[in-house]
Motif scaffolding. Structure first.
Motif, PDB file in Angstrom:
ATOM      1  N   ILE A  23     -40.644 -12.235  -8.675  1.00 55.02           N
ATOM      2  CA  ILE A  23     -40.100 -12.080  -7.318  1.00 55.02           C
ATOM      3  C   ILE A  23     -41.217 -12.134  -6.271  1.00 55.02           C
ATOM      4  O   ILE A  23     -41.066 -12.737  -5.208  1.00 55.02           O
ATOM      5  N   GLN A  24     -42.360 -11.518  -6.592  1.00 51.46           N
ATOM      6  CA  GLN A  24     -43.472 -11.480  -5.615  1.00 51.46           C
ATOM      7  C   GLN A  24     -43.990 -12.880  -5.319  1.00 51.46           C
ATOM      8  O   GLN A  24     -44.291 -13.211  -4.182  1.00 51.46           O
ATOM      9  N   GLU A  25     -44.066 -13.706  -6.368  1.00 53.75           N
ATOM     10  CA  GLU A  25     -44.572 -15.068  -6.194  1.00 53.75           C
ATOM     11  C   GLU A  25     -43.468 -16.056  -5.856  1.00 53.75           C
ATOM     12  O   GLU A  25     -43.743 -17.234  -5.626  1.00 53.75           O
ATOM     13  N   LYS A  26     -42.220 -15.623  -5.849  1.00 53.48           N
ATOM     14  CA  LYS A  26     -41.071 -16.484  -5.555  1.00 53.48           C
ATOM     15  C   LYS A  26     -41.082 -17.709  -6.472  1.00 53.48           C
ATOM     16  O   LYS A  26     -41.017 -18.867  -6.022  1.00 53.48           O
ATOM     17  N   HIS A  27     -41.112 -17.434  -7.755  1.00 52.10           N
ATOM     18  CA  HIS A  27     -41.243 -18.500  -8.740  1.00 52.10           C
ATOM     19  C   HIS A  27     -40.469 -18.130 -10.000  1.00 52.10           C
ATOM     20  O   HIS A  27     -40.428 -16.974 -10.410  1.00 52.10           O
ATOM     21  N   SER A  28     -39.843 -19.138 -10.583  1.00 48.99           N
ATOM     22  CA  SER A  28     -39.127 -18.955 -11.842  1.00 48.99           C
ATOM     23  C   SER A  28     -39.443 -20.113 -12.767  1.00 48.99           C
ATOM     24  O   SER A  28     -39.739 -21.220 -12.316  1.00 48.99           O
ATOM     25  N   SER A  29     -39.392 -19.853 -14.056  1.00 51.21           N
ATOM     26  CA  SER A  29     -39.575 -20.900 -15.054  1.00 51.21           C
ATOM     27  C   SER A  29     -38.453 -20.853 -16.066  1.00 51.21           C
ATOM     28  O   SER A  29     -37.958 -19.772 -16.415  1.00 51.21           O
ATOM     29  N   LEU A  30     -38.075 -22.036 -16.527  1.00 46.62           N
ATOM     30  CA  LEU A  30     -37.123 -22.171 -17.628  1.00 46.62           C
ATOM     31  C   LEU A  30     -37.878 -22.815 -18.783  1.00 46.62           C
ATOM     32  O   LEU A  30     -38.485 -23.878 -18.623  1.00 46.62           O
ATOM     33  N   HIS A  31     -37.873 -22.142 -19.925  1.00 45.23           N
ATOM     34  CA  HIS A  31     -38.559 -22.658 -21.102  1.00 45.23           C
ATOM     35  C   HIS A  31     -37.525 -23.012 -22.167  1.00 45.23           C
ATOM     36  O   HIS A  31     -36.543 -22.289 -22.354  1.00 45.23           O
ATOM     37  N   ILE A  32     -37.794 -24.105 -22.858  1.00 42.76           N
ATOM     38  CA  ILE A  32     -36.975 -24.484 -24.009  1.00 42.76           C
ATOM     39  C   ILE A  32     -37.915 -24.601 -25.203  1.00 42.76           C
ATOM     40  O   ILE A  32     -38.866 -25.398 -25.176  1.00 42.76           O
ATOM     41  N   THR A  33     -37.684 -23.796 -26.222  1.00 40.10           N
ATOM     42  CA  THR A  33     -38.511 -23.870 -27.425  1.00 40.10           C
ATOM     43  C   THR A  33     -37.838 -24.799 -28.438  1.00 40.10           C
ATOM     44  O   THR A  33     -36.598 -24.934 -28.451  1.00 40.10           O
ATOM     45  N   ALA A  34     -38.663 -25.455 -29.244  1.00 38.48           N
ATOM     46  CA  ALA A  34     -38.164 -26.362 -30.286  1.00 38.48           C
ATOM     47  C   ALA A  34     -37.088 -27.292 -29.723  1.00 38.48           C
ATOM     48  O   ALA A  34     -35.942 -27.312 -30.191  1.00 38.48           O
ATOM     49  N   SER A  35     -37.458 -28.077 -28.713  1.00 37.96           N
ATOM     50  CA  SER A  35     -36.481 -28.910 -28.007  1.00 37.96           C
ATOM     51  C   SER A  35     -35.789 -29.900 -28.958  1.00 37.96           C
ATOM     52  O   SER A  35     -36.338 -30.319 -29.986  1.00 37.96           O
ATOM     53  N   HIS A  36     -34.573 -30.246 -28.584  1.00 41.39           N
ATOM     54  CA  HIS A  36     -33.717 -31.113 -29.397  1.00 41.39           C
ATOM     55  C   HIS A  36     -33.074 -32.143 -28.480  1.00 41.39           C
ATOM     56  O   HIS A  36     -32.849 -31.852 -27.297  1.00 41.39           O
ATOM     57  N   PRO A  37     -32.753 -33.329 -29.014  1.00 45.78           N
ATOM     58  CA  PRO A  37     -32.107 -34.348 -28.149  1.00 45.78           C
ATOM     59  C   PRO A  37     -30.871 -33.847 -27.422  1.00 45.78           C
ATOM     60  O   PRO A  37     -30.579 -34.293 -26.315  1.00 45.78           O
ATOM     61  N   ARG A  38     -30.152 -32.902 -27.997  1.00 46.49           N
ATOM     62  CA  ARG A  38     -28.952 -32.403 -27.308  1.00 46.49           C
ATOM     63  C   ARG A  38     -29.298 -31.557 -26.081  1.00 46.49           C
ATOM     64  O   ARG A  38     -28.414 -31.213 -25.291  1.00 46.49           O
ATOM     65  N   ASP A  39     -30.597 -31.232 -25.914  1.00 45.03           N
ATOM     66  CA  ASP A  39     -31.018 -30.515 -24.700  1.00 45.03           C
ATOM     67  C   ASP A  39     -31.157 -31.471 -23.512  1.00 45.03           C
ATOM     68  O   ASP A  39     -31.375 -31.018 -22.380  1.00 45.03           O
ATOM     69  N   SER A  40     -31.071 -32.771 -23.762  1.00 48.84           N
ATOM     70  CA  SER A  40     -31.194 -33.750 -22.685  1.00 48.84           C
ATOM     71  C   SER A  40     -30.091 -33.528 -21.657  1.00 48.84           C
ATOM     72  O   SER A  40     -28.903 -33.558 -21.974  1.00 48.84           O
ATOM     73  N   PRO A  82     -24.662 -35.384 -18.910  1.00 51.15           N
ATOM     74  CA  PRO A  82     -24.342 -36.720 -18.381  1.00 51.15           C
ATOM     75  C   PRO A  82     -22.891 -36.875 -17.951  1.00 51.15           C
ATOM     76  O   PRO A  82     -22.601 -37.609 -17.036  1.00 51.15           O
ATOM     77  N   GLY A  83     -21.972 -36.174 -18.565  1.00 50.37           N
ATOM     78  CA  GLY A  83     -20.578 -36.247 -18.141  1.00 50.37           C
ATOM     79  C   GLY A  83     -20.328 -35.618 -16.793  1.00 50.37           C
ATOM     80  O   GLY A  83     -19.273 -35.825 -16.196  1.00 50.37           O
ATOM     81  N   GLY A  84     -21.298 -34.843 -16.306  1.00 45.36           N
ATOM     82  CA  GLY A  84     -21.208 -34.288 -14.964  1.00 45.36           C
ATOM     83  C   GLY A  84     -20.928 -32.812 -14.892  1.00 45.36           C
ATOM     84  O   GLY A  84     -21.197 -32.191 -13.874  1.00 45.36           O
TER      85      GLY A  84
END
Lengths: 112, 112
Positions: free
Chosen positions: B65-82, B39-41
């Motif tokens: 690479i073949q599908e031109k796709h990426s994913s970002l996963h966050i396990t055990a999410s926490h409010p500080r991940d906002s 949030p601070g930028g």
């Protein structure tokens, strides 16, 4: 501490008054670049520099100038700012491409 | 159509949930980056990928690479991940240099 330093963090100026936003990195990075971030448009590249004295236009270069006279500094110059240049600006650097980027803290510019 | 598309645009989760953010791109790339903007930028580089998978703490990034796709996963999410998570790709230019093209970002809110 390895970092990219931008100044100023906040700036309010008037239309037509030349200004410079400074960017300096202490990591001996070859690559430096400038971006602007606008709501709904995301981040867009303004100019980039592959090394000293080598600069080139990004996606939105109109109204901006840059210089790279020494490796550590890459200032962004607005010769005659206009209200449509009100934005959040980021400088970033990378040792070389394609490697990770380090971003500055941002400069929030308002042109009235 | 944007060269980099992210989904979802907004995501709200409860603390502890497993989170996935997706990124698709339509151009040839030399690298894909996941960035985090608080949030601070300020913008922080989380990962740079050219193939396979990388893990850092609770964060995992994958790329196909073949599908031109990426994913970002966050396990055990926490409010500080906002934060806003931004996908960006490095595109080599035919003339020289390269440009960094960004997705519009995913606003993640993790509630306690």
């Amino acid at each position: 501490e390895a970092q990219v330093t931008q100044n100023p963090r906040y700036l309010i100026t008037v239309t037509g008054k030349k200004l410079t936003v400074t960017c300096s990195q202490n990591m001996n990075h070859e690559y430096m670049s400038w971006y602007r971030q606008d709501p709904g448009l995301g981040l867009r590249q303004i100019y980039y520099s592959m090394n000293v004295e080598v600069t080139d236009k990004g996606d939105v270069p109109e109204g901006y100038k840059v210089s790279r006279k020494e490796k550590r500094n890459f200032p962004l110059i607005l010769e005659s700012p206009s209200p449509n240049q009100t934005s959040l600006y980021f400088c970033a650097s990378s040792l070389r491409l394609p490697l990770e980027y380090t971003f500055g803290s941002g400069t929030r510019l308002t042109v009235v | 159509k944007n060269e980099v598309e992210q989904s979802p645009q907004n995501l709200t989760a409860q603390e502890g949930e497993f989170i996935t953010i997706n990124c698709s791109y339509s151009v040839g790339i030399s690298a894909l980056h996941w960035l985090q903007q608080h949030p601070g930028g300020g913008i922080v580089s989380l990962f740079m990928l050219s193939s396979g998978k990388k893990k850092h703490g609770r964060l995992i990034a994958t790329i196909n690479i073949q599908e031109k796709h990426s994913s970002l996963h966050i396990t055990a999410s926490h409010p500080r991940d906002s934060a806003v998570y931004i996908c960006a790709v490095t595109v080599e230019l035919e003339t020289s240099g390269s440009r960094l093209t960004f997705g519009e970002g995913t606003q993640l809110t993790v509630n306690p």
